[in-house]
Design a protein around this motif. Structure first.
Motif, PDB file in Angstrom:
ATOM      1  N   CYS A  19       8.870  17.390 -10.913  1.00 18.09           N
ATOM      2  CA  CYS A  19       9.221  15.884 -10.910  1.00 18.09           C
ATOM      3  C   CYS A  19       8.611  15.234  -9.900  1.00 18.09           C
ATOM      4  O   CYS A  19       8.676  15.783  -8.708  1.00 18.09           O
ATOM      5  N   VAL A  20       7.943  14.089  -9.959  1.00 15.39           N
ATOM      6  CA  VAL A  20       7.071  13.536  -8.928  1.00 15.39           C
ATOM      7  C   VAL A  20       7.717  12.174  -8.656  1.00 15.39           C
ATOM      8  O   VAL A  20       7.617  11.226  -9.385  1.00 15.39           O
ATOM      9  N   LEU A  21       8.072  12.149  -7.325  1.00 18.96           N
ATOM     10  CA  LEU A  21       8.433  10.738  -6.850  1.00 18.96           C
ATOM     11  C   LEU A  21       7.391  10.075  -6.192  1.00 18.96           C
ATOM     12  O   LEU A  21       6.849  10.504  -5.085  1.00 18.96           O
ATOM     13  N   SER A  22       7.141   8.797  -6.499  1.00 16.68           N
ATOM     14  CA  SER A  22       5.960   8.092  -5.920  1.00 16.68           C
ATOM     15  C   SER A  22       6.485   6.579  -5.411  1.00 16.68           C
ATOM     16  O   SER A  22       7.692   6.160  -6.014  1.00 16.68           O
ATOM     17  N   PHE A  23       5.895   6.098  -4.424  1.00 16.61           N
ATOM     18  CA  PHE A  23       6.331   4.826  -3.838  1.00 16.61           C
ATOM     19  C   PHE A  23       5.347   3.612  -4.202  1.00 16.61           C
ATOM     20  O   PHE A  23       4.244   3.838  -3.900  1.00 16.61           O
ATOM     21  N   ALA A  24       5.824   2.755  -5.054  1.00 19.52           N
ATOM     22  CA  ALA A  24       5.179   1.436  -5.280  1.00 19.52           C
ATOM     23  C   ALA A  24       5.590   0.500  -4.266  1.00 19.52           C
ATOM     24  O   ALA A  24       6.135  -0.247  -4.173  1.00 19.52           O
ATOM     25  N   GLY A  25       4.437   0.571  -3.338  1.00 25.27           N
ATOM     26  CA  GLY A  25       4.750  -0.067  -2.049  1.00 25.27           C
ATOM     27  C   GLY A  25       5.084  -1.674  -2.097  1.00 25.27           C
ATOM     28  O   GLY A  25       5.934  -2.208  -1.403  1.00 25.27           O
ATOM     29  N   GLY A  26       4.185  -2.398  -2.888  1.00 23.70           N
ATOM     30  CA  GLY A  26       4.154  -3.644  -2.899  1.00 23.70           C
ATOM     31  C   GLY A  26       5.507  -4.067  -3.236  1.00 23.70           C
ATOM     32  O   GLY A  26       5.952  -5.121  -2.768  1.00 23.70           O
ATOM     33  N   ARG A  27       6.654  -3.381  -3.814  1.00 27.45           N
ATOM     34  CA  ARG A  27       8.023  -4.085  -4.021  1.00 27.45           C
ATOM     35  C   ARG A  27       8.756  -4.111  -2.800  1.00 27.45           C
ATOM     36  O   ARG A  27       9.769  -4.819  -2.776  1.00 27.45           O
ATOM     37  N   SER A  28       8.390  -3.126  -1.847  1.00 27.75           N
ATOM     38  CA  SER A  28       9.314  -3.193  -0.683  1.00 27.75           C
ATOM     39  C   SER A  28       8.490  -3.655   0.563  1.00 27.75           C
ATOM     40  O   SER A  28       9.209  -4.437   1.448  1.00 27.75           O
ATOM     41  N   LEU A  29       7.143  -3.363   0.657  1.00 27.54           N
ATOM     42  CA  LEU A  29       6.527  -3.983   2.045  1.00 27.54           C
ATOM     43  C   LEU A  29       6.329  -5.491   1.994  1.00 27.54           C
ATOM     44  O   LEU A  29       6.203  -5.929   3.040  1.00 27.54           O
ATOM     45  N   SER A  30       6.499  -6.101   0.637  1.00 26.20           N
ATOM     46  CA  SER A  30       6.183  -7.547   0.711  1.00 26.20           C
ATOM     47  C   SER A  30       7.372  -8.473   1.123  1.00 26.20           C
ATOM     48  O   SER A  30       7.233  -9.377   1.966  1.00 26.20           O
ATOM     49  N   LYS A  31       8.732  -7.573   1.354  1.00 30.03           N
ATOM     50  CA  LYS A  31       9.787  -8.162   2.003  1.00 30.03           C
ATOM     51  C   LYS A  31       9.754  -7.551   3.261  1.00 30.03           C
ATOM     52  O   LYS A  31       9.904  -8.214   4.386  1.00 30.03           O
ATOM     53  N   ASP A  80       5.752  -3.382   7.564  1.00 33.63           N
ATOM     54  CA  ASP A  80       5.532  -1.924   7.306  1.00 33.63           C
ATOM     55  C   ASP A  80       6.609  -1.112   7.609  1.00 33.63           C
ATOM     56  O   ASP A  80       6.667   0.045   7.290  1.00 33.63           O
ATOM     57  N   ARG A  81       7.778  -1.907   7.920  1.00 30.07           N
ATOM     58  CA  ARG A  81       8.934  -0.994   7.888  1.00 30.07           C
ATOM     59  C   ARG A  81       9.433  -0.737   6.820  1.00 30.07           C
ATOM     60  O   ARG A  81      10.102   0.482   6.581  1.00 30.07           O
ATOM     61  N   GLY A  82       9.027  -1.349   5.617  1.00 25.57           N
ATOM     62  CA  GLY A  82       9.267  -0.959   4.325  1.00 25.57           C
ATOM     63  C   GLY A  82       8.978   0.367   4.040  1.00 25.57           C
ATOM     64  O   GLY A  82       9.582   1.284   2.973  1.00 25.57           O
ATOM     65  N   TYR A  83       8.183   0.949   4.630  1.00 27.11           N
ATOM     66  CA  TYR A  83       7.571   2.188   4.212  1.00 27.11           C
ATOM     67  C   TYR A  83       8.741   3.319   4.647  1.00 27.11           C
ATOM     68  O   TYR A  83       8.848   4.191   3.985  1.00 27.11           O
ATOM     69  N   ARG A  84       9.280   3.244   5.759  1.00 21.62           N
ATOM     70  CA  ARG A  84      10.188   4.080   6.144  1.00 21.62           C
ATOM     71  C   ARG A  84      11.514   3.855   5.124  1.00 21.62           C
ATOM     72  O   ARG A  84      12.017   4.990   4.643  1.00 21.62           O
ATOM     73  N   TYR A  85      11.774   2.758   4.434  1.00 17.09           N
ATOM     74  CA  TYR A  85      12.721   2.775   3.409  1.00 17.09           C
ATOM     75  C   TYR A  85      12.476   3.338   2.390  1.00 17.09           C
ATOM     76  O   TYR A  85      13.323   3.977   1.744  1.00 17.09           O
ATOM     77  N   GLY A  86      11.198   3.605   1.858  1.00 14.85           N
ATOM     78  CA  GLY A  86      10.763   4.066   0.874  1.00 14.85           C
ATOM     79  C   GLY A  86      10.965   5.929   1.098  1.00 14.85           C
ATOM     80  O   GLY A  86      11.297   6.379   0.119  1.00 14.85           O
TER      81      GLY A  86
END
Length: 271
Positions: free
Chosen positions: A171-183, A186-192
C-alpha cells in the motif's frame, strides 16, 4: 560523544523544518479553502468495485496489542473482501455531511484529504496483479497498470528489504500537495505528513483485526516508485508504504522473533 546538533548534522532536515515554522509575522490560519478537488481517479481505466466492508470484530486494545511488524508472509492471496475492509477503515468515506464534505476515518487539515492510495498487487483474489488506484468516493479500484511485480524488482525498489517481495500487496500513500498547499502554504506539507501517519495507523490496526500482517516502509526509491504508480512526482509524492499479507507466524511469535533479533526477551522490546 558530542550532542547531536540538528542544524549542523542534518542541515537539509533543519532547513525544511525552519522553512515551515510559524512566527507572529507569518502566522495565519490559512488562506481561503480551495474548491473541492476530486482525487486522482481517471474514469477511463478498468474498474473493480469493491464489496461492502465487513465489520471488525476486535476491540481497540486487542488490535493495538496485535499490531506487530510482520516480516514473514505466506504465499496465499488476500481475499477481496478483506482488502475492501482494510481500505475502508484506512481512508474510506464514512458518511456525507452535506453535498460537499465527505467524512473519513482520519482527520485532515481543512477537510481537504490530500492523500492517495496506490496498491502494488501481487496476490489478491479477484483482481489482476499490477498497480491499482483506490477511489474512496466509489469504493473501488481502477487498474493503472497490469504487470507482474518480480520479487527482485520489489526488493530493489524498497532498498533491499527482502520481506517486501513476499507480501501479497504493498500500500503506497502519496501526497497530492496542491490540495493542501494552496490553502496552507508550505505548512501544508507538515499536515500531509500528519495525515499519512493517521491513515497508516488505521491500516495497521485494521490489518491486525483482519488477521493480516503488515510492515511499514519508509525506505524506497522515490522517483522509481512514483513512476511505477503512474504519478507525476512534481505534483504527487510518495510518503509512506506498508507491505501487507497473510502472516506466516502469530503476533506473539513475531514479537518473540523481533525480541531475539534485538537481544531482548519477549515483552521487553517493541516491534
Amino acid at each position: 560523544m558530542r550532542d547531536f546538533a540538528f542544524a549542523d548534522d542534518t542541515p537539509a532536515a533543519w532547513t525544511y523544518h525552519r522553512a515551515t515554522a510559524r512566527w507572529l509575522f507569518n502566522a495565519s490560519s490559512g488562506g481561503e479553502s480551495p474548491p473541492v478537488v476530486p482525487g486522482r481517479e481517471d474514469g477511463g481505466l478498468p474498474w473493480t468495485p469493491l464489496p461492502a466492508p465487513m465489520g471488525l470484530d476486535i476491540g481497540l486494545a486487542d488490535a493495538m496489542r496485535a499490531r506487530v511488524s510482520c516480516r514473514r508472509f505466506r504465499v496465499d492471496a488476500v481475499p477481496l473482501g478483506t482488502l475492501s475492509t482494510l481500505l475502508a477503515a484506512g481512508y474510506g468515506i464514512e458518511n456525507r455531511s452535506g453535498p460537499i464534505m465527505l467524512d473519513r476515518p482520519v482527520p485532515s487539515g481543512g477537510g481537504l484529504y490530500p492523500l492517495e492510495i496506490t496498491l502494488l498487487v501481487r496476490a489478491v483474489d479477484g483482481i489482476a496483479a499490477g498497480v491499482h488506484h483506490y477511489v474512496p468516493a466509489s469504493h473501488g479500484l481502477e487498474l493503472v497498470r497490469a504487470v507482474e511485480l518480480p520479487p527482485a524488482f520489489l526488493t530493489y525498489l524498497f532498498m533491499g528489504q527482502p520481506w517486501v517481495a513476499e507480501a501479497a500487496l504493498i500500500c503506497v500513500l502519496s501526497f497530492a500537495g496542491g490540495r493542501s498547499l494552496s490553502k496552507y502554504g508550505d505548512r501544508g506539507y507538515r499536515y500531509g505528513l500528519f495525515e499519512a501517519g493517521h491513515l497508516m495507523q488505521n491500516l495497521n490496526l485494521a490489518a491486525a483485526g483482519l488477521g493480516l500482517g503488515a510492515v511499514n516502509l519508509g525506505g524506497f526509491y522515490d522517483d522509481e516508485l512514483a513512476t511505477l504508480a503512474g504519478v507525476d512526482i512534481e505534483r504527487e509524492i510518495p510518503l509512506y508504504c506498508s507491505a501487507i499479507g497473510l502472516p506466516d507466524a502469530t503476533a506473539s511469535d513475531r514479537m518473540g522473533m523481533r525480541a531475539l533479533e534485538r537481544g531482548t526477551s519477549p515483552g521487553t522490546g517493541t516491534a
